[in-house]
Design a protein around this motif. Structure first.
Motif, PDB file in Angstrom:
ATOM      1  N   SER A 182       0.831  -1.210   0.000  1.00  0.00           N
ATOM      2  CA  SER A 182       0.000   0.000   0.000  1.00  0.00           C
ATOM      3  C   SER A 182       0.860   1.253   0.000  1.00  0.00           C
ATOM      4  O   SER A 182       0.541   2.237  -0.675  1.00  0.00           O
ATOM      5  N   GLU A 183       1.968   1.223   0.727  1.00  0.00           N
ATOM      6  CA  GLU A 183       2.873   2.374   0.746  1.00  0.00           C
ATOM      7  C   GLU A 183       3.561   2.548  -0.605  1.00  0.00           C
ATOM      8  O   GLU A 183       3.649   3.661  -1.132  1.00  0.00           O
ATOM      9  N   GLU A 184       4.038   1.452  -1.181  1.00  0.00           N
ATOM     10  CA  GLU A 184       4.718   1.525  -2.471  1.00  0.00           C
ATOM     11  C   GLU A 184       3.773   1.961  -3.588  1.00  0.00           C
ATOM     12  O   GLU A 184       4.198   2.608  -4.539  1.00  0.00           O
ATOM     13  N   ALA A 185       2.500   1.613  -3.463  1.00  0.00           N
ATOM     14  CA  ALA A 185       1.513   1.983  -4.473  1.00  0.00           C
ATOM     15  C   ALA A 185       0.976   3.390  -4.254  1.00  0.00           C
ATOM     16  O   ALA A 185       0.173   3.879  -5.054  1.00  0.00           O
ATOM     17  N   GLY A 186       1.388   4.039  -3.179  1.00  0.00           N
ATOM     18  CA  GLY A 186       0.876   5.373  -2.880  1.00  0.00           C
ATOM     19  C   GLY A 186      -0.585   5.361  -2.446  1.00  0.00           C
ATOM     20  O   GLY A 186      -1.296   6.339  -2.599  1.00  0.00           O
ATOM     21  N   ASP A 209      -4.181   4.167   2.427  1.00  0.00           N
ATOM     22  CA  ASP A 209      -5.506   3.903   2.980  1.00  0.00           C
ATOM     23  C   ASP A 209      -5.985   2.474   2.713  1.00  0.00           C
ATOM     24  O   ASP A 209      -6.974   2.026   3.301  1.00  0.00           O
ATOM     25  N   MET A 210      -5.270   1.734   1.862  1.00  0.00           N
ATOM     26  CA  MET A 210      -5.622   0.329   1.619  1.00  0.00           C
ATOM     27  C   MET A 210      -5.235  -0.553   2.805  1.00  0.00           C
ATOM     28  O   MET A 210      -5.693  -1.675   2.912  1.00  0.00           O
ATOM     29  N   PHE A 211      -4.386  -0.036   3.693  1.00  0.00           N
ATOM     30  CA  PHE A 211      -3.993  -0.795   4.881  1.00  0.00           C
ATOM     31  C   PHE A 211      -4.854  -0.391   6.061  1.00  0.00           C
ATOM     32  O   PHE A 211      -5.107   0.783   6.303  1.00  0.00           O
ATOM     33  N   ALA A 226      -0.111  -2.964  -9.573  1.00  0.00           N
ATOM     34  CA  ALA A 226       1.334  -2.842  -9.770  1.00  0.00           C
ATOM     35  C   ALA A 226       1.844  -3.760 -10.887  1.00  0.00           C
ATOM     36  O   ALA A 226       3.007  -3.711 -11.245  1.00  0.00           O
ATOM     37  N   GLY A 227       0.964  -4.614 -11.405  1.00  0.00           N
ATOM     38  CA  GLY A 227       1.374  -5.534 -12.456  1.00  0.00           C
ATOM     39  C   GLY A 227       2.223  -6.686 -11.970  1.00  0.00           C
ATOM     40  O   GLY A 227       3.005  -7.264 -12.717  1.00  0.00           O
ATOM     41  N   ILE A 244      -4.534  -7.234  -1.050  1.00  0.00           N
ATOM     42  CA  ILE A 244      -3.211  -7.572  -1.570  1.00  0.00           C
ATOM     43  C   ILE A 244      -3.310  -7.893  -3.062  1.00  0.00           C
ATOM     44  O   ILE A 244      -2.522  -7.386  -3.876  1.00  0.00           O
ATOM     45  N   ASP A 245      -4.292  -8.694  -3.433  1.00  0.00           N
ATOM     46  CA  ASP A 245      -4.476  -9.042  -4.849  1.00  0.00           C
ATOM     47  C   ASP A 245      -4.743  -7.785  -5.685  1.00  0.00           C
ATOM     48  O   ASP A 245      -4.218  -7.656  -6.790  1.00  0.00           O
ATOM     49  N   ALA A 246      -5.564  -6.878  -5.171  1.00  0.00           N
ATOM     50  CA  ALA A 246      -5.885  -5.650  -5.899  1.00  0.00           C
ATOM     51  C   ALA A 246      -4.640  -4.794  -6.092  1.00  0.00           C
ATOM     52  O   ALA A 246      -4.388  -4.276  -7.192  1.00  0.00           O
TER      53      ALA A 246
END
Length: 75
Positions: free
Chosen positions: A44-48, A51-53, A73-74, A66-68
């Motif tokens: 979530s941090e790497e993806a910016g 709030d996903m966490f 991120a590909g 996690i899957d999303a």
């Protein structure tokens, strides 16, 4: 003795026997594991998308997030 057609463990592609939707997990309502929490936090941090966490997610919800994030991120 059974052949591979009768025993899903012996099949090259056992299909739905090895993949379950997190919504169907028996333990899906349990709190997410430490490994899930760590991985989800990092993703979530790497993806910016911090709030996903959320620390109070279930195993199933953490897996879905996690899957999303991996999909975004590909990975």
């Amino acid at each position: 003795m059974t052949d591979a057609n009768e025993n899903p463990k012996l099949q090259d592609d056992p299909g739905s026997n090895t993949v379950k939707d997190p919504a169907d997990w028996v333990s899906g309502d349990d709190p997410m594991t430490g490994a899930q929490a760590s991985y989800l936090k990092t993703l979530s941090e790497e993806a910016g998308q911090p709030d996903m966490f959320s620390a109070d997610l279930s195993k199933a919800e953490a897996s879905k997030r996690i899957d999303a994030l991996k999909g975004d991120a590909g990975l």
